[in-house]
Motif scaffolding. Structure first.
Motif, PDB file in Angstrom:
ATOM      1  N   GLY A 191      13.335  15.315  -0.363  1.00  0.00           N
ATOM      2  CA  GLY A 191      13.837  15.446   1.005  1.00  0.00           C
ATOM      3  C   GLY A 191      12.801  15.139   2.068  1.00  0.00           C
ATOM      4  O   GLY A 191      12.918  15.591   3.198  1.00  0.00           O
ATOM      5  N   LYS A 192      11.786  14.360   1.718  1.00  0.00           N
ATOM      6  CA  LYS A 192      10.724  14.003   2.662  1.00  0.00           C
ATOM      7  C   LYS A 192      10.580  12.488   2.750  1.00  0.00           C
ATOM      8  O   LYS A 192       9.525  11.925   2.438  1.00  0.00           O
ATOM      9  N   PRO A 193      11.625  11.801   3.211  1.00  0.00           N
ATOM     10  CA  PRO A 193      11.577  10.329   3.234  1.00  0.00           C
ATOM     11  C   PRO A 193      10.593   9.754   4.255  1.00  0.00           C
ATOM     12  O   PRO A 193      10.255   8.578   4.167  1.00  0.00           O
ATOM     13  N   ASP A 194      10.129  10.580   5.193  1.00  0.00           N
ATOM     14  CA  ASP A 194       9.203  10.092   6.218  1.00  0.00           C
ATOM     15  C   ASP A 194       7.737  10.299   5.846  1.00  0.00           C
ATOM     16  O   ASP A 194       6.856  10.132   6.695  1.00  0.00           O
ATOM     17  N   THR A 195       7.464  10.648   4.604  1.00  0.00           N
ATOM     18  CA  THR A 195       6.084  10.850   4.174  1.00  0.00           C
ATOM     19  C   THR A 195       5.308   9.544   4.349  1.00  0.00           C
ATOM     20  O   THR A 195       5.766   8.483   3.928  1.00  0.00           O
ATOM     21  N   PRO A 196       4.125   9.610   4.982  1.00  0.00           N
ATOM     22  CA  PRO A 196       3.360   8.370   5.201  1.00  0.00           C
ATOM     23  C   PRO A 196       2.457   8.018   4.022  1.00  0.00           C
ATOM     24  O   PRO A 196       2.144   8.854   3.179  1.00  0.00           O
ATOM     25  N   VAL A 197       2.036   6.781   3.994  1.00  0.00           N
ATOM     26  CA  VAL A 197       0.941   6.335   3.141  1.00  0.00           C
ATOM     27  C   VAL A 197      -0.317   6.524   3.974  1.00  0.00           C
ATOM     28  O   VAL A 197      -0.346   6.161   5.151  1.00  0.00           O
ATOM     29  N   THR A 198      -1.342   7.117   3.382  1.00  0.00           N
ATOM     30  CA  THR A 198      -2.614   7.280   4.082  1.00  0.00           C
ATOM     31  C   THR A 198      -3.644   6.367   3.434  1.00  0.00           C
ATOM     32  O   THR A 198      -3.899   6.461   2.241  1.00  0.00           O
ATOM     33  N   ILE A 199      -4.199   5.479   4.238  1.00  0.00           N
ATOM     34  CA  ILE A 199      -5.211   4.542   3.772  1.00  0.00           C
ATOM     35  C   ILE A 199      -6.578   5.103   4.143  1.00  0.00           C
ATOM     36  O   ILE A 199      -6.836   5.406   5.303  1.00  0.00           O
ATOM     37  N   ASP A 200      -7.418   5.239   3.143  1.00  0.00           N
ATOM     38  CA  ASP A 200      -8.769   5.760   3.332  1.00  0.00           C
ATOM     39  C   ASP A 200      -9.735   4.684   2.849  1.00  0.00           C
ATOM     40  O   ASP A 200     -10.153   4.681   1.691  1.00  0.00           O
ATOM     41  N   ALA A 201     -10.058   3.743   3.717  1.00  0.00           N
ATOM     42  CA  ALA A 201     -10.903   2.607   3.349  1.00  0.00           C
ATOM     43  C   ALA A 201     -12.292   2.771   3.939  1.00  0.00           C
ATOM     44  O   ALA A 201     -12.446   3.136   5.101  1.00  0.00           O
ATOM     45  N   GLU A 202     -13.291   2.498   3.111  1.00  0.00           N
ATOM     46  CA  GLU A 202     -14.665   2.507   3.587  1.00  0.00           C
ATOM     47  C   GLU A 202     -14.857   1.396   4.616  1.00  0.00           C
ATOM     48  O   GLU A 202     -14.147   0.387   4.596  1.00  0.00           O
ATOM     49  N   GLY A 203     -15.833   1.557   5.470  1.00  0.00           N
ATOM     50  CA  GLY A 203     -16.116   0.548   6.485  1.00  0.00           C
ATOM     51  C   GLY A 203     -16.509  -0.804   5.922  1.00  0.00           C
ATOM     52  O   GLY A 203     -16.363  -1.829   6.588  1.00  0.00           O
ATOM     53  N   SER A 204     -16.994  -0.833   4.684  1.00  0.00           N
ATOM     54  CA  SER A 204     -17.423  -2.092   4.081  1.00  0.00           C
ATOM     55  C   SER A 204     -16.271  -2.895   3.480  1.00  0.00           C
ATOM     56  O   SER A 204     -16.459  -4.034   3.058  1.00  0.00           O
ATOM     57  N   VAL A 205     -15.068  -2.313   3.445  1.00  0.00           N
ATOM     58  CA  VAL A 205     -13.909  -3.020   2.896  1.00  0.00           C
ATOM     59  C   VAL A 205     -13.427  -4.047   3.930  1.00  0.00           C
ATOM     60  O   VAL A 205     -13.186  -3.700   5.084  1.00  0.00           O
ATOM     61  N   PRO A 206     -13.285  -5.313   3.537  1.00  0.00           N
ATOM     62  CA  PRO A 206     -12.800  -6.330   4.479  1.00  0.00           C
ATOM     63  C   PRO A 206     -11.393  -5.988   4.994  1.00  0.00           C
ATOM     64  O   PRO A 206     -10.559  -5.482   4.249  1.00  0.00           O
ATOM     65  N   TRP A 207     -11.172  -6.290   6.263  1.00  0.00           N
ATOM     66  CA  TRP A 207      -9.876  -5.985   6.881  1.00  0.00           C
ATOM     67  C   TRP A 207      -8.722  -6.645   6.148  1.00  0.00           C
ATOM     68  O   TRP A 207      -7.638  -6.095   6.065  1.00  0.00           O
ATOM     69  N   ARG A 208      -8.931  -7.836   5.587  1.00  0.00           N
ATOM     70  CA  ARG A 208      -7.839  -8.515   4.875  1.00  0.00           C
ATOM     71  C   ARG A 208      -7.336  -7.653   3.720  1.00  0.00           C
ATOM     72  O   ARG A 208      -6.149  -7.657   3.406  1.00  0.00           O
ATOM     73  N   ASP A 209      -8.251  -6.902   3.074  1.00  0.00           N
ATOM     74  CA  ASP A 209      -7.853  -6.034   1.971  1.00  0.00           C
ATOM     75  C   ASP A 209      -7.079  -4.821   2.470  1.00  0.00           C
ATOM     76  O   ASP A 209      -6.131  -4.366   1.829  1.00  0.00           O
ATOM     77  N   VAL A 210      -7.477  -4.295   3.616  1.00  0.00           N
ATOM     78  CA  VAL A 210      -6.751  -3.165   4.213  1.00  0.00           C
ATOM     79  C   VAL A 210      -5.350  -3.613   4.618  1.00  0.00           C
ATOM     80  O   VAL A 210      -4.360  -2.935   4.336  1.00  0.00           O
ATOM     81  N   VAL A 211      -5.256  -4.769   5.246  1.00  0.00           N
ATOM     82  CA  VAL A 211      -3.956  -5.305   5.659  1.00  0.00           C
ATOM     83  C   VAL A 211      -3.080  -5.566   4.439  1.00  0.00           C
ATOM     84  O   VAL A 211      -1.868  -5.314   4.461  1.00  0.00           O
ATOM     85  N   ASN A 212      -3.681  -6.012   3.356  1.00  0.00           N
ATOM     86  CA  ASN A 212      -2.923  -6.242   2.136  1.00  0.00           C
ATOM     87  C   ASN A 212      -2.304  -4.945   1.622  1.00  0.00           C
ATOM     88  O   ASN A 212      -1.132  -4.914   1.223  1.00  0.00           O
ATOM     89  N   VAL A 213      -3.054  -3.852   1.639  1.00  0.00           N
ATOM     90  CA  VAL A 213      -2.504  -2.555   1.221  1.00  0.00           C
ATOM     91  C   VAL A 213      -1.381  -2.137   2.161  1.00  0.00           C
ATOM     92  O   VAL A 213      -0.355  -1.599   1.726  1.00  0.00           O
ATOM     93  N   MET A 214      -1.534  -2.412   3.446  1.00  0.00           N
ATOM     94  CA  MET A 214      -0.464  -2.113   4.403  1.00  0.00           C
ATOM     95  C   MET A 214       0.795  -2.900   4.041  1.00  0.00           C
ATOM     96  O   MET A 214       1.901  -2.347   4.048  1.00  0.00           O
ATOM     97  N   ASN A 215       0.636  -4.172   3.713  1.00  0.00           N
ATOM     98  CA  ASN A 215       1.785  -5.012   3.356  1.00  0.00           C
ATOM     99  C   ASN A 215       2.466  -4.523   2.079  1.00  0.00           C
ATOM    100  O   ASN A 215       3.696  -4.465   2.009  1.00  0.00           O
ATOM    101  N   VAL A 216       1.681  -4.160   1.073  1.00  0.00           N
ATOM    102  CA  VAL A 216       2.255  -3.628  -0.172  1.00  0.00           C
ATOM    103  C   VAL A 216       2.998  -2.325   0.127  1.00  0.00           C
ATOM    104  O   VAL A 216       4.087  -2.084  -0.397  1.00  0.00           O
ATOM    105  N   SER A 217       2.443  -1.501   0.988  1.00  0.00           N
ATOM    106  CA  SER A 217       3.084  -0.238   1.368  1.00  0.00           C
ATOM    107  C   SER A 217       4.419  -0.490   2.059  1.00  0.00           C
ATOM    108  O   SER A 217       5.421   0.176   1.760  1.00  0.00           O
TER     109      SER A 217
END
Length: 85
Positions: A40-66
Protein backbone atom coordinates in the motif's frame (compact mmCIF):
# COMPACT_ATOMS: atom_id res chain seq x y z
CA UNK A 1 26.71 3.77 -7.44
CA UNK A 2 30.31 4.12 -6.53
CA UNK A 3 33.42 4.55 -8.67
CA UNK A 4 36.13 1.94 -8.64
CA UNK A 5 39.57 2.96 -9.82
CA UNK A 6 40.59 -0.65 -10.49
CA UNK A 7 37.77 -1.31 -12.94
CA UNK A 8 37.52 2.33 -14.09
CA UNK A 9 33.74 2.18 -13.91
CA UNK A 10 30.84 2.82 -11.59
CA UNK A 11 29.47 -0.15 -9.70
CA UNK A 12 25.89 -0.49 -8.53
CA UNK A 13 24.95 -1.70 -5.09
CA UNK A 14 21.41 -2.40 -3.92
CA UNK A 15 21.54 -2.73 -0.16
CA UNK A 16 24.49 -5.02 0.46
CA UNK A 17 24.17 -6.68 -2.93
CA UNK A 18 26.48 -5.81 -5.83
CA UNK A 19 24.37 -5.54 -8.99
CA UNK A 20 25.84 -6.99 -12.18
CA UNK A 21 24.24 -4.70 -14.76
CA UNK A 22 21.28 -2.48 -15.65
CA UNK A 23 19.12 -5.49 -16.51
CA UNK A 24 19.54 -6.91 -13.01
CA UNK A 25 18.98 -3.47 -11.48
CA UNK A 26 15.74 -3.12 -13.45
CA UNK A 27 14.56 -6.55 -12.28
CA UNK A 28 15.36 -5.73 -8.65
CA UNK A 29 13.60 -2.37 -8.93
CA UNK A 30 10.50 -3.92 -10.51
CA UNK A 31 10.35 -6.48 -7.70
CA UNK A 32 10.74 -3.72 -5.12
CA UNK A 33 8.02 -1.68 -6.84
CA UNK A 34 5.63 -4.65 -6.71
CA UNK A 35 6.39 -5.10 -3.00
CA UNK A 36 5.71 -1.41 -2.34
CA UNK A 37 2.38 -1.56 -4.17
CA UNK A 38 1.36 -4.70 -2.26
CA UNK A 39 2.18 -2.93 1.04
CA UNK A 40 0.00 0.00 0.00
CA UNK A 41 2.96 2.35 -0.52
CA UNK A 42 3.01 2.98 -4.28
CA UNK A 43 4.67 6.39 -3.82
CA UNK A 44 7.83 4.98 -2.26
CA UNK A 45 10.84 6.71 -3.88
CA UNK A 46 14.09 5.32 -5.19
CA UNK A 47 16.98 6.90 -3.30
CA UNK A 48 20.22 7.31 -5.22
CA UNK A 49 23.33 7.52 -3.07
CA UNK A 50 26.17 8.18 -5.51
CA UNK A 51 29.68 9.19 -4.57
CA UNK A 52 30.95 12.45 -6.03
CA UNK A 53 33.40 10.54 -8.23
CA UNK A 54 30.60 8.73 -10.10
CA UNK A 55 30.10 10.27 -13.57
CA UNK A 56 26.75 12.00 -14.02
CA UNK A 57 25.94 9.80 -17.03
CA UNK A 58 25.91 6.80 -14.67
CA UNK A 59 23.63 8.57 -12.20
CA UNK A 60 21.26 9.56 -15.01
CA UNK A 61 21.30 5.97 -16.23
CA UNK A 62 20.12 4.74 -12.81
CA UNK A 63 17.40 7.41 -12.91
CA UNK A 64 16.28 6.12 -16.33
CA UNK A 65 16.23 2.49 -15.16
CA UNK A 66 14.21 3.60 -12.12
CA UNK A 67 11.67 5.41 -14.28
CA UNK A 68 11.32 2.40 -16.59
CA UNK A 69 10.69 0.32 -13.46
CA UNK A 70 7.73 2.61 -12.71
CA UNK A 71 9.25 4.58 -9.84
CA UNK A 72 7.94 8.11 -10.24
CA UNK A 73 9.81 9.60 -7.29
CA UNK A 74 13.59 9.70 -7.27
CA UNK A 75 15.51 11.20 -4.37
CA UNK A 76 19.19 11.75 -3.68
CA UNK A 77 20.85 10.85 -0.39
CA UNK A 78 22.79 13.54 1.42
CA UNK A 79 26.46 12.81 1.95
CA UNK A 80 27.55 11.84 5.44
CA UNK A 81 28.86 14.82 7.46
CA UNK A 82 32.38 13.37 7.51
CA UNK A 83 32.26 12.46 3.80
CA UNK A 84 32.34 8.71 4.53
CA UNK A 85 29.65 6.25 3.50
Amino acid sequence: RFWTQEAQRALIRSGNRLVADDEELGRLLREAREDCVQMGKPDTPVTIDAEGSVPWRDVVNVMNVSKRSRFDRIEFALPAPDGKR
